[in-house]
Write an enzyme that holds these catalytic residues in place. Structure first.
Site, PDB file in Angstrom:
ATOM      1  N   LYS A  17     -15.329 -31.432  20.451  1.00 56.36           N
ATOM      2  CA  LYS A  17     -15.501 -32.814  19.973  1.00 56.36           C
ATOM      3  C   LYS A  17     -14.164 -33.515  19.768  1.00 56.36           C
ATOM      4  O   LYS A  17     -13.952 -34.634  20.229  1.00 56.36           O
ATOM      5  CB  LYS A  17     -16.258 -32.857  18.623  1.00 56.36           C
ATOM      6  CG  LYS A  17     -17.578 -32.147  18.614  1.00 56.36           C
ATOM      7  CD  LYS A  17     -18.272 -32.277  17.259  1.00 56.36           C
ATOM      8  CE  LYS A  17     -17.518 -31.714  16.081  1.00 56.36           C
ATOM      9  NZ  LYS A  17     -17.317 -30.253  16.092  1.00 56.36           N
ATOM     10  N   ARG A  92     -22.697 -34.308   8.914  1.00 59.34           N
ATOM     11  CA  ARG A  92     -22.791 -32.857   9.068  1.00 59.34           C
ATOM     12  C   ARG A  92     -24.000 -32.288   8.345  1.00 59.34           C
ATOM     13  O   ARG A  92     -24.228 -31.088   8.402  1.00 59.34           O
ATOM     14  CB  ARG A  92     -21.536 -32.228   8.471  1.00 59.34           C
ATOM     15  CG  ARG A  92     -20.659 -31.463   9.471  1.00 59.34           C
ATOM     16  CD  ARG A  92     -19.417 -31.084   8.730  1.00 59.34           C
ATOM     17  NE  ARG A  92     -18.593 -30.104   9.294  1.00 59.34           N
ATOM     18  CZ  ARG A  92     -17.423 -30.333   9.892  1.00 59.34           C
ATOM     19  NH1 ARG A  92     -17.021 -31.561  10.106  1.00 59.34           N
ATOM     20  NH2 ARG A  92     -16.678 -29.346  10.284  1.00 59.34           N
ATOM     21  N   ARG A 131      -6.854 -21.629  18.334  1.00 52.29           N
ATOM     22  CA  ARG A 131      -6.528 -23.062  18.272  1.00 52.29           C
ATOM     23  C   ARG A 131      -5.238 -23.291  17.494  1.00 52.29           C
ATOM     24  O   ARG A 131      -4.986 -22.648  16.472  1.00 52.29           O
ATOM     25  CB  ARG A 131      -7.687 -23.792  17.593  1.00 52.29           C
ATOM     26  CG  ARG A 131      -7.467 -25.267  17.416  1.00 52.29           C
ATOM     27  CD  ARG A 131      -8.750 -25.980  17.239  1.00 52.29           C
ATOM     28  NE  ARG A 131      -9.354 -25.765  15.934  1.00 52.29           N
ATOM     29  CZ  ARG A 131     -10.471 -26.376  15.550  1.00 52.29           C
ATOM     30  NH1 ARG A 131     -11.088 -27.208  16.360  1.00 52.29           N
ATOM     31  NH2 ARG A 131     -10.969 -26.147  14.360  1.00 52.29           N
ATOM     32  N   ARG A 164      -4.715 -23.567  11.708  1.00 47.51           N
ATOM     33  CA  ARG A 164      -5.436 -23.922  10.485  1.00 47.51           C
ATOM     34  C   ARG A 164      -5.875 -22.647   9.772  1.00 47.51           C
ATOM     35  O   ARG A 164      -6.328 -21.710  10.424  1.00 47.51           O
ATOM     36  CB  ARG A 164      -6.675 -24.759  10.843  1.00 47.51           C
ATOM     37  CG  ARG A 164      -6.347 -26.197  11.141  1.00 47.51           C
ATOM     38  CD  ARG A 164      -7.494 -26.945  11.759  1.00 47.51           C
ATOM     39  NE  ARG A 164      -8.789 -26.772  11.102  1.00 47.51           N
ATOM     40  CZ  ARG A 164      -9.891 -27.420  11.468  1.00 47.51           C
ATOM     41  NH1 ARG A 164      -9.848 -28.293  12.467  1.00 47.51           N
ATOM     42  NH2 ARG A 164     -11.019 -27.223  10.843  1.00 47.51           N
ATOM     43  N   ARG A 175     -18.002 -20.819   9.071  1.00 46.87           N
ATOM     44  CA  ARG A 175     -18.217 -22.230   9.436  1.00 46.87           C
ATOM     45  C   ARG A 175     -19.326 -22.359  10.481  1.00 46.87           C
ATOM     46  O   ARG A 175     -20.098 -23.313  10.461  1.00 46.87           O
ATOM     47  CB  ARG A 175     -16.906 -22.852   9.924  1.00 46.87           C
ATOM     48  CG  ARG A 175     -15.939 -23.102   8.753  1.00 46.87           C
ATOM     49  CD  ARG A 175     -14.514 -23.286   9.208  1.00 46.87           C
ATOM     50  NE  ARG A 175     -14.340 -24.381  10.108  1.00 46.87           N
ATOM     51  CZ  ARG A 175     -13.494 -24.383  11.147  1.00 46.87           C
ATOM     52  NH1 ARG A 175     -12.735 -23.338  11.372  1.00 46.87           N
ATOM     53  NH2 ARG A 175     -13.395 -25.431  11.919  1.00 46.87           N
TER      54      ARG A 175
HETATM   55  P1  AMP Z   1     -13.282 -30.049  10.893  1.00 44.52           P
HETATM   56  O1  AMP Z   1     -11.856 -30.430  11.154  1.00 44.52           O
HETATM   57  O2  AMP Z   1     -14.260 -31.060  11.402  1.00 44.52           O
HETATM   58  O3  AMP Z   1     -13.603 -28.659  11.370  1.00 44.52           O
HETATM   59  O4  AMP Z   1     -13.460 -30.050   9.298  1.00 44.52           O
HETATM   60  C1  AMP Z   1     -12.688 -29.205   8.474  1.00 44.52           C
HETATM   61  C2  AMP Z   1     -13.320 -29.089   7.102  1.00 44.52           C
HETATM   62  O5  AMP Z   1     -13.365 -30.381   6.473  1.00 44.52           O
HETATM   63  C3  AMP Z   1     -14.763 -28.602   7.084  1.00 44.52           C
HETATM   64  O6  AMP Z   1     -14.882 -27.190   7.172  1.00 44.52           O
HETATM   65  C4  AMP Z   1     -15.228 -29.143   5.728  1.00 44.52           C
HETATM   66  O7  AMP Z   1     -14.712 -28.385   4.660  1.00 44.52           O
HETATM   67  C5  AMP Z   1     -14.553 -30.507   5.695  1.00 44.52           C
HETATM   68  N1  AMP Z   1     -15.405 -31.547   6.317  1.00 44.52           N
HETATM   69  C6  AMP Z   1     -15.126 -32.285   7.421  1.00 44.52           C
HETATM   70  N2  AMP Z   1     -16.117 -33.130   7.692  1.00 44.52           N
HETATM   71  C7  AMP Z   1     -17.072 -32.925   6.746  1.00 44.52           C
HETATM   72  C8  AMP Z   1     -18.358 -33.474   6.509  1.00 44.52           C
HETATM   73  N3  AMP Z   1     -18.889 -34.424   7.287  1.00 44.52           N
HETATM   74  N4  AMP Z   1     -19.052 -33.010   5.428  1.00 44.52           N
HETATM   75  C9  AMP Z   1     -18.548 -32.072   4.614  1.00 44.52           C
HETATM   76  N5  AMP Z   1     -17.352 -31.491   4.800  1.00 44.52           N
HETATM   77  C10 AMP Z   1     -16.608 -31.907   5.855  1.00 44.52           C
END
Ligand code: AMP
Length: 217
Positions: A17, A92, A131, A164, A175
């Site tokens: 994405k 999400r 990554r 990360r 996750r």
């Molecule tokens: P990502 O970079 O999209 O993988 O997001 C990293 C982390 O940010 C996730 O594992 C959550 O802890 C938090 N996060 C990002 N987007 C959301 C969302 N829409 N709802 C809840 N937590 C989020």
């Protein structure tokens, strides 16, 4: 020129994405809104929101719905989003999707399309654990599938690349589990609304980008 300009990118972590959102936003002038990037920034800058989100983000859990929904609504109200956006990593959960629909109604906007990126779990884990991200501009690379020209250095801005902490094997697995439980129900939710398009996210950016271009055109 693409016709669908208010977009949600849906899919498991590692499905592509963020990579495709970055390409499309540069090509088409859409604003790329990654809620994960926003949280990482807020945490880095030690803001109030960052302090509230830190625990969830570092352990791979989800930040509470109301906090995320409020943050996205205020980002969308900024002028640059008027001509189109790509939401990457939001909504999400089902409550987030409902809160978002109400927030969009209030400002007279709607989602044009939800693009679902499909990819198998084995590949997702391989991608996530390899990554690397730019500290400066947030660009994504991958030690196996998308290596930078110079090891450890961002091709785009020369920034330092890092892994990360939530991309460790253990947290990445956690996750994916959370995705299957809490986010995957959104597939049916948006399908029912007639908003869902699916693309193969396993192919790599050169093959997946044209597939996405096709569905948003
Ligand atoms: P990502 O970079 O999209 O993988 O997001 C990293 C982390 O940010 C996730 O594992 C959550 O802890 C938090 N996060 C990002 N987007 C959301 C969302 N829409 N709802 C809840 N937590 C989020």
């Amino acid at each position: 020129m693409i016709t669908k300009r208010n977009l949600v990118f849906l899919g498991a972590p590692g499905a592509g994405k963020g990579t495709i959102a970055q390409i499309l936003s540069e090509k088409e002038g859409l604003v790329h809104i990654s809620t994960g990037d926003i949280f990482r920034n807020e945490i880095k800058n030690e803001t109030e929101l960052g302090k509230k989100a830190r625990h969830y983000v570092t352990t791979g859990g989800l930040v509470p719905d109301d906090l995320v929904a409020e943050m996205v609504a205020s980002r969308l109200a900024e002028g640059d989003c008027a001509t189109g956006f790509i939401l990457d990593g939001f909504p999400r959960t089902l409550p987030q999707a409902d809160l978002f629909e109400t927030a969009l109604e209030k400002i007279g906007r709607k989602i044009d399309l939800v693009v679902l990126f499909n990819a198998g779990e084995e590949l997702l884990l391989k991608r996530l654990t390899a990554r690397i991200i730019c500290k400066q501009c947030g660009s994504n690379f991958n030690k196996i599938f998308m290596p930078p020209e110079k090891e450890g250095i961002c091709d785009k801005c020369g920034g330092e690349l890092y892994q990360r902490t939530d991309d460790s094997l253990e947290t990445a697995k956690e996750r994916l589990e959370i995705y299957n439980k809490q986010t995957a129900p959104l597939v049916g939710y948006y399908k029912e609304k007639g908003l869902l398009a699916e693309v193969d996210g396993s192919l790599g950016k050169d093959s997946t980008t044209p597939l996405v271009m096709e569905v948003v055109s």
